[in-house]
Write an enzyme that holds these catalytic residues in place. Structure first.
Site, PDB file in Angstrom:
ATOM      1  N   GLY A  74      -9.503  -4.086  15.623  1.00  0.00           N
ATOM      2  CA  GLY A  74      -8.445  -5.069  15.467  1.00  0.00           C
ATOM      3  C   GLY A  74      -7.435  -4.587  14.443  1.00  0.00           C
ATOM      4  N   GLY A  75      -6.375  -5.359  14.256  1.00  0.00           N
ATOM      5  CA  GLY A  75      -5.335  -4.968  13.302  1.00  0.00           C
ATOM      6  C   GLY A  75      -4.344  -4.008  13.942  1.00  0.00           C
ATOM      7  N   THR A  78      -2.094   1.891  10.944  1.00  0.00           N
ATOM      8  CA  THR A  78      -2.276   2.215   9.538  1.00  0.00           C
ATOM      9  C   THR A  78      -2.417   3.727   9.366  1.00  0.00           C
ATOM     10  OG1 THR A  78      -3.376   1.561   7.472  1.00  0.00           O
ATOM     11  CG2 THR A  78      -4.801   2.009   9.356  1.00  0.00           C
ATOM     12  N   TYR A  79      -2.543   4.140   8.129  1.00  0.00           N
ATOM     13  CA  TYR A  79      -2.554   5.565   7.802  1.00  0.00           C
ATOM     14  C   TYR A  79      -3.737   5.868   6.894  1.00  0.00           C
ATOM     15  CZ  TYR A  79      -0.953   9.918   5.562  1.00  0.00           C
ATOM     16  OH  TYR A  79      -0.867  11.199   5.065  1.00  0.00           O
ATOM     17  N   HIS A  80      -4.400   6.965   7.160  1.00  0.00           N
ATOM     18  CA  HIS A  80      -5.527   7.390   6.316  1.00  0.00           C
ATOM     19  C   HIS A  80      -5.242   8.779   5.771  1.00  0.00           C
ATOM     20  CE1 HIS A  80      -7.628   4.050   8.136  1.00  0.00           C
ATOM     21  NE2 HIS A  80      -7.516   4.588   9.337  1.00  0.00           N
ATOM     22  N   GLY A 142      -9.586  -3.770   9.524  1.00  0.00           N
ATOM     23  CA  GLY A 142      -9.493  -3.732  10.987  1.00  0.00           C
ATOM     24  C   GLY A 142     -10.896  -3.509  11.518  1.00  0.00           C
ATOM     25  N   CYS A 171      -0.121  -2.532   9.677  1.00  0.00           N
ATOM     26  CA  CYS A 171      -0.764  -3.724  10.266  1.00  0.00           C
ATOM     27  C   CYS A 171       0.237  -4.567  11.056  1.00  0.00           C
ATOM     28  CB  CYS A 171      -1.422  -4.590   9.204  1.00  0.00           C
ATOM     29  SG  CYS A 171      -2.719  -3.765   8.320  1.00  0.00           S
TER      30      CYS A 171
END
Lengths: 219, 79
Positions: A74-75, A78-80, A142, A171
């Site tokens: 979900g969500g 995003t970035y890691h 998420g 998000c």
């Protein structure tokens, strides 16, 4: 009992493979509740419900050879990157609170308490999802749930650069700012210490909120 | 049997159907993954509560649903 496994710095796809394998084993009762810890090589991940245009500048990521990976969580986007602590709880909600919203509230609370142990005051569980340091987002949630076993989880900005977040609507939220513990506190944190602090807090809170509640209710 | 979102979280008010694991007229078994729903930072698979035939899908993929909406009908096996 929650078994903690630290995957170290690991490619997102490889970590996902491990997650899915452990999820299957947890569903089949072959393993106990497990908390995976990791840091990922730079990667953009996309949630199941993605809005067109949430990545506002693809060239930033393309120029850095940063891959985009669609996930089943979900969500939104995003970035890691290294310096960001990832927690993937693969745990059963079957015996107690079969409620995904309660679980997300629980994650926000336990991550907020984890930051407090680092001396950083944050808020979670407000109208806006995630964990916030002032008006800046500092941790993202998420998750996914199958057969009442959770997977995917939380990304917590500790020492990572946050510039990449300027090139997306994290998000799916427009006009938000993102920070890290390092930026917010003006100093770097020991990653091993952060892993210890957040995982210990998670285990303590999970035992208290889920398992002891089960003992009272079920026995 | 009519299926809605109610049993999955008392607090979820709305969600989006993101994936049907089965098609209309497919045979399904109790406990088998039936549909994936996204809501509030989560995706979750809804298992079939019974064995039978997936008679009708009322809400297609990409459609937003409310807690009380009927999303599908399952024709239960007679025991």
């Amino acid at each position: 009992m929650i078994n903690v496994i630290d995957l170290g710095l690991i490619n997102y796809s490889k970590a996902l493979e491990i997650q899915m394998d452990l999820l299957k084993k947890r569903i089949e009762g072959e393993i106990s509740d497990t908390l995976l810890l990791a840091e990922h090589d730079p990667v953009v991940t996309l949630g199941r419900v993605e809005e067109e245009g949430d990545i506002t500048d693809r060239s930033f990521f393309n120029d850095g050879n940063i891959p985009f990976i669609s996930t089943g969580r979900g969500g939104g986007v995003t970035y890691h990157a290294p310096g960001q602590l990832i927690m993937y709880p693969i745990i059963s909600l079957q015996e107690t609170k079969k409620d995904v919203v309660s679980y997300i509230n629980f994650l926000e609370k336990t991550i907020s308490k984890g930051f407090a142990t680092l001396g950083i005051s944050v808020t979670g569980g407000n109208k806006k999802r995630g964990v916030w340091a002032g008006d800046k987002k500092i941790a993202f949630i998420g998750i996914a749930v199958k057969k009442w076993i959770t997977y995917h989880g939380v990304s917590i900005n500790i020492n990572n650069d946050t510039e990449a977040f300027l090139n997306m609507n994290p998000c799916g939220e427009k006009d938000i700012s993102v920070t890290s513990a390092r930026e917010y506190a003006g100093k770097s944190f020991d990653m091993a210490g952060a892993k210890e602090a957040f995982s210990k807090q998670f285990i303590e809170d999970f035992q208290s909120e889920y398992r002891e509640a089960c003992l009272e209710k079920c026995c | 049997m009519l299926l809605s979102l109610k049993e999955f979280s008392t607090e979820i008010k709305e969600g989006t159907i993101t994936l049907w694991h089965a098609h209309e007229n497919d045979r399904i078994s109790e406990g088998e993954d039936l549909v994936e729903i996204s809501a509030d930072k989560a995706t979750f698979d809804v298992s079939s509560p019974c064995s039978g035939k997936l008679k009708k899908i009322f809400k297609k993929e990409g459609v937003q649903i409310q807690t009380s909406d009927i999303i599908a009908e399952i024709e239960e096996d007679r025991s």
